[in-house]
Design a protein around this motif. Structure first.
Motif, mmCIF file in Angstrom:
data_model
loop_
_atom_site.group_PDB
_atom_site.id
_atom_site.type_symbol
_atom_site.label_atom_id
_atom_site.label_comp_id
_atom_site.label_asym_id
_atom_site.label_seq_id
_atom_site.Cartn_x
_atom_site.Cartn_y
_atom_site.Cartn_z
ATOM 1 N N TYR A 114 0.859 -1.183 0.000
ATOM 2 C CA TYR A 114 0.000 0.000 0.000
ATOM 3 C C TYR A 114 0.896 1.234 0.000
ATOM 4 O O TYR A 114 1.835 1.336 0.785
ATOM 5 C CB TYR A 114 -0.918 0.017 1.223
ATOM 6 C CG TYR A 114 -1.918 -1.123 1.204
ATOM 7 C CD1 TYR A 114 -3.001 -1.117 0.338
ATOM 8 C CD2 TYR A 114 -1.748 -2.228 2.038
ATOM 9 C CE1 TYR A 114 -3.894 -2.175 0.296
ATOM 10 C CE2 TYR A 114 -2.643 -3.285 2.009
ATOM 11 C CZ TYR A 114 -3.715 -3.253 1.140
ATOM 12 O OH TYR A 114 -4.599 -4.298 1.099
ATOM 13 N N LEU A 115 0.596 2.177 -0.883
ATOM 14 C CA LEU A 115 1.416 3.368 -1.037
ATOM 15 C C LEU A 115 0.991 4.513 -0.129
ATOM 16 O O LEU A 115 1.691 5.519 -0.028
ATOM 17 C CB LEU A 115 1.384 3.825 -2.502
ATOM 18 C CG LEU A 115 1.833 2.770 -3.528
ATOM 19 C CD1 LEU A 115 1.697 3.318 -4.940
ATOM 20 C CD2 LEU A 115 3.250 2.306 -3.253
ATOM 21 N N ALA A 116 -0.163 4.379 0.532
ATOM 22 C CA ALA A 116 -0.692 5.424 1.408
ATOM 23 C C ALA A 116 -1.107 4.784 2.741
ATOM 24 O O ALA A 116 -1.383 3.589 2.796
ATOM 25 C CB ALA A 116 -1.893 6.105 0.757
ATOM 26 N N PRO A 117 -1.191 5.588 3.804
ATOM 27 C CA PRO A 117 -1.559 5.034 5.105
ATOM 28 C C PRO A 117 -2.988 4.511 5.181
ATOM 29 O O PRO A 117 -3.297 3.646 5.993
ATOM 30 C CB PRO A 117 -1.342 6.183 6.078
ATOM 31 C CG PRO A 117 -1.282 7.416 5.253
ATOM 32 C CD PRO A 117 -0.860 7.002 3.884
ATOM 33 N N GLU A 118 -3.870 5.013 4.329
ATOM 34 C CA GLU A 118 -5.263 4.553 4.285
ATOM 35 C C GLU A 118 -5.856 4.930 2.934
ATOM 36 O O GLU A 118 -5.329 5.810 2.241
ATOM 37 C CB GLU A 118 -6.081 5.158 5.419
ATOM 38 C CG GLU A 118 -6.137 6.674 5.400
ATOM 39 C CD GLU A 118 -6.849 7.253 6.628
ATOM 40 O OE1 GLU A 118 -7.566 8.244 6.448
ATOM 41 O OE2 GLU A 118 -6.684 6.716 7.727
ATOM 42 N N PRO A 119 -6.931 4.280 2.533
ATOM 43 C CA PRO A 119 -7.543 4.607 1.236
ATOM 44 C C PRO A 119 -7.929 6.086 1.156
ATOM 45 O O PRO A 119 -8.485 6.639 2.100
ATOM 46 C CB PRO A 119 -8.786 3.716 1.188
ATOM 47 C CG PRO A 119 -8.482 2.585 2.112
ATOM 48 C CD PRO A 119 -7.620 3.180 3.199
ATOM 49 N N GLY A 120 -7.601 6.719 0.049
ATOM 50 C CA GLY A 120 -7.942 8.119 -0.172
ATOM 51 C C GLY A 120 -6.931 9.104 0.397
ATOM 52 O O GLY A 120 -6.994 10.290 0.108
ATOM 53 N N ALA A 121 -5.988 8.648 1.191
ATOM 54 C CA ALA A 121 -4.971 9.536 1.782
ATOM 55 C C ALA A 121 -3.841 9.754 0.774
ATOM 56 O O ALA A 121 -3.690 9.008 -0.192
ATOM 57 C CB ALA A 121 -4.422 8.925 3.063
ATOM 58 N N ALA A 122 -3.048 10.775 1.042
ATOM 59 C CA ALA A 122 -1.892 11.054 0.186
ATOM 60 C C ALA A 122 -0.865 9.941 0.332
ATOM 61 O O ALA A 122 -0.716 9.362 1.410
ATOM 62 C CB ALA A 122 -1.270 12.389 0.587
ATOM 63 N N VAL A 123 -0.151 9.651 -0.755
ATOM 64 C CA VAL A 123 0.866 8.599 -0.723
ATOM 65 C C VAL A 123 2.029 9.028 0.172
ATOM 66 O O VAL A 123 2.257 10.214 0.391
ATOM 67 C CB VAL A 123 1.371 8.254 -2.143
ATOM 68 C CG1 VAL A 123 0.260 7.663 -2.985
ATOM 69 C CG2 VAL A 123 1.991 9.448 -2.806
ATOM 70 N N PHE A 124 2.765 8.022 0.684
ATOM 71 C CA PHE A 124 3.900 8.314 1.562
ATOM 72 C C PHE A 124 4.966 9.121 0.830
ATOM 73 O O PHE A 124 5.504 10.079 1.367
ATOM 74 C CB PHE A 124 4.518 7.017 2.092
ATOM 75 C CG PHE A 124 3.668 6.313 3.104
ATOM 76 C CD1 PHE A 124 3.498 6.835 4.371
ATOM 77 C CD2 PHE A 124 3.038 5.119 2.792
ATOM 78 C CE1 PHE A 124 2.720 6.184 5.319
ATOM 79 C CE2 PHE A 124 2.267 4.462 3.728
ATOM 80 C CZ PHE A 124 2.102 4.997 4.994
ATOM 81 N N ALA A 125 5.313 8.705 -0.392
ATOM 82 C CA ALA A 125 6.339 9.401 -1.174
ATOM 83 C C ALA A 125 6.094 9.140 -2.650
ATOM 84 O O ALA A 125 5.702 8.048 -3.031
ATOM 85 C CB ALA A 125 7.730 8.916 -0.779
ATOM 86 N N GLN A 126 6.319 10.163 -3.451
ATOM 87 C CA GLN A 126 6.142 10.051 -4.903
ATOM 88 C C GLN A 126 7.513 10.094 -5.563
ATOM 89 O O GLN A 126 8.463 10.649 -4.999
ATOM 90 C CB GLN A 126 5.309 11.219 -5.428
ATOM 91 C CG GLN A 126 3.897 11.237 -4.933
ATOM 92 C CD GLN A 126 3.125 12.433 -5.479
ATOM 93 O OE1 GLN A 126 3.672 13.292 -6.146
ATOM 94 N NE2 GLN A 126 1.840 12.477 -5.181
ATOM 95 N N PRO A 127 7.616 9.547 -6.761
ATOM 96 C CA PRO A 127 8.887 9.657 -7.482
ATOM 97 C C PRO A 127 9.283 11.124 -7.625
ATOM 98 O O PRO A 127 8.448 11.982 -7.904
ATOM 99 C CB PRO A 127 8.584 9.027 -8.850
ATOM 100 C CG PRO A 127 7.470 8.064 -8.570
ATOM 101 C CD PRO A 127 6.646 8.727 -7.496
ATOM 102 N N GLY A 128 10.565 11.391 -7.402
ATOM 103 C CA GLY A 128 11.072 12.751 -7.489
ATOM 104 C C GLY A 128 11.201 13.433 -6.142
ATOM 105 O O GLY A 128 11.823 14.486 -6.042
ATOM 106 N N THR A 129 10.621 12.852 -5.085
ATOM 107 C CA THR A 129 10.715 13.469 -3.763
ATOM 108 C C THR A 129 11.926 12.959 -3.000
ATOM 109 O O THR A 129 12.399 11.850 -3.222
ATOM 110 C CB THR A 129 9.446 13.206 -2.909
ATOM 111 O OG1 THR A 129 9.281 11.805 -2.738
ATOM 112 C CG2 THR A 129 8.220 13.794 -3.557
#
Length: 168
Positions: A104-119
């Motif tokens: 899972y890329l985010a802490p919960e459904p609909g939340a912002a992802v932990f980190a995106q490419p480029g960050t």
């Protein structure tokens, strides 16, 4: 045939006889079958006290039928994308999965992802979560750097050792 071999063979026959009398632990088989479904695995194999048990399931694959043939121009575009993913996986900064589970890329459904490419990420910062056996395992960045690629999709099953992301 020597006496030692005869004794060994009779011990094996006796052990097989004991296993058939005692039977296989059906509750263990049910638990393993449930674990297959729960973790979306296709097979589990365990060995304990000389008993080897393998539980497997067949996974149906969805097949889509297209009424019109796909344009030829789109077929070559898929190959570079696959090559890019393979290159990213073999990158020295690739970080692999420490376990089998669901990413899972985010802490919960609909939340912002932990980190995106480029960050920029810091060592120890949670980059994604892998759910394994109903436990949410936060996967930290092993080093500080720029997150250049995320190689898994949200909700995707992952295997042990599968590349998850690339940090340069």
């Amino acid at each position: 045939m020597s006496k030692g071999n005869g004794k060994s063979a009779s011990k094996q026959e006796s052990k097989k006889s004991e296993m058939s009398k005692a039977g296989v632990d059906q509750e263990l088989i049910r638990q393993l079958a449930a674990l297959l479904t729960e973790t979306d695995l296709s097979e589990i194999e365990i060995e304990t006290d000389g008993l080897k048990l393998r539980v497997a399931r067949q996974v149906a694959q969805a097949v889509a039928h297209v009424a019109a043939p796909a344009p030829v121009a789109h077929a070559p575009a898929a190959a570079p994308a696959a090559a890019t993913a393979a290159e990213a996986a073999s990158h020295p900064g690739a970080v692999s999965s420490p376990m089998v589970g669901t990413a899972y890329l985010a802490p919960e459904p609909g939340a912002a992802v932990f980190a995106q490419p480029g960050t920029q990420v810091s060592e120890g910062q949670t980059v994604l979560i892998i759910e394994a056996m109903k436990t949410m395992n936060h996967i930290p960045a092993p080093r500080s750097g720029k997150l250049t690629a995320v190689l898994v999709d949200d909700g995707q099953p992952v295997e042990f050792g599968e590349p998850l992301f690339v940090i340069e």
